[in-house]
Design an enzyme around this catalytic site. Sequence first.
Site, PDB file in Angstrom:
ATOM      1  CB  SER A 198      -1.358   1.355   0.980  1.00 43.43           C
ATOM      2  OG  SER A 198      -0.505   2.182   0.210  1.00 43.43           O
ATOM      3  CG  ASP A 294       6.143   0.028   2.113  1.00 43.12           C
ATOM      4  OD1 ASP A 294       5.237  -0.691   2.551  1.00 43.12           O
ATOM      5  OD2 ASP A 294       5.987   0.829   1.171  1.00 43.12           O
ATOM      6  CG  HIS A 361       2.767  -1.707  -0.156  1.00 44.67           C
ATOM      7  ND1 HIS A 361       3.201  -0.722   0.702  1.00 44.67           N
ATOM      8  CD2 HIS A 361       1.617  -1.253  -0.700  1.00 44.67           C
ATOM      9  CE1 HIS A 361       2.354   0.298   0.661  1.00 44.67           C
ATOM     10  NE2 HIS A 361       1.363  -0.006  -0.165  1.00 44.67           N
TER      11      HIS A 361
END
Length: 461
Positions: A198, A294, A361
């Site tokens: 991330s 995502d 994710h």
Amino acid sequence: MKRVLIWVLSLWSVVGIGWSRSEDGLQELKAKDRLLSFLEKDAVSPGANSLMIPLTLIQGAASKGAVCLDGTAPGYHLDRGFGSGSNSWLIQLEGGGWCNTVRSCVFHKTTRRGSSKFMEKRLNFTGILSNKAEENPDFYNWNRVKLRYCDGASFAGEGQNEANQLYFRGQRIWSSAMEELMAKGMQNAEQALLSGCSAGGLASILHCDEFKDLFPSTTKVKCLSDAGVFLDATNVAGGHTLRDMYRGVVTLQGVQKNLPNTCTSQMDPTSCFFPQNLIANIQTPLFLLNAAYDAWQVQESLIPSSADPHGFWRDCKMDHSHCNSSQMLFLQDFRNQMLSAINGFSMSNQNGLFINSCFAHCQSERQDTWYANDSPRIGNKAIAASVGDWFLDRTATKAIDCPYPCDNTCHNLIFNDVTSTITISESTRLTFTPLNLLNAFLITLICVPNASWGFSLDKGN
């Protein structure tokens, strides 16, 4: 008397609106924090044989100004390698979003994303951090490090806000951590992998070449970005949510001076915080692991609440199976933008790709998505095997999935009510606080002249 009460009503209304908006802002920040926690941590429960690694604070960091948002020392978790992996190092940069305003950074100071005071004292190592060969076949016996994230700018800020006691020292945290780990044996590494998830995935892109420069040319060094390809895309209302956020991050935290000049010499600093404008100029071998849809970008960049005030997209946003045909076309266009953004990058023989058509994710830290019997696959190859083949030069890996819904191996995230908040458009927002109730009471006094309150508003000036 009436004039006095009207004046009081006006004053309390202004204060009440300010208070209610303040509460709304705080609730929004809390909702974003819950979303991040779900995506990066709470979605996976520790197993029965969890590997819990203690937190180590970098004691000398403060003297170098390398501190979290609140001024506390940064930290990391290190599990030593063994056997054939004793001289191999894996650095995983933690994710956790960004803070782009003073207010959001002050909020971050009260969480593990901005202060080591609130960090877990022991952290579960799973997925790419696991020490079991059956869970992490190529990196299980390496020295594995989780560098905690507490600066709010992907380890790239430099500055401070004295009035609010905020320290933007991400770049110094990065440098201080690398210095400490080199002293703990990483300087002797035969091979090293910089990874991140991330916001940490963006950080692994930003710092990839810096990482390579730490080692002699004889050391095999590569980088992995998991869920770090954040796109400069328009939201469902035609706005640029992520660009607006990134502009705040770059400006507030002094990120510009730490961005690569290969980009800033040609583009504005905000554009140079987007991976799509960085990856082509990275000299070190880089692997991009990303879901084509995502989950964080769908939630916060493509369909933020501000862009969908009437909730037309809400069901689709929470569960992709509820998207209608026009909504799915919008999401397919987002996938096409991602493939276009990485097209030039994919041409290099040294780089690797695993772009699966999932609503996910951070797939490298979760055991179920990294390496398990039912983990996601492209061409019958799991993520861990793909990354391992690429790093160890066993075979080239450039896997791009067919569009949704062709992939039945995905571990798609369904949000339900995990991030739900009451969202009403700005023009109709009403939050019940004591001030609002007082306002309602005063309005009733003025607007109901025949009410029996024990006194009259019709007399006097």
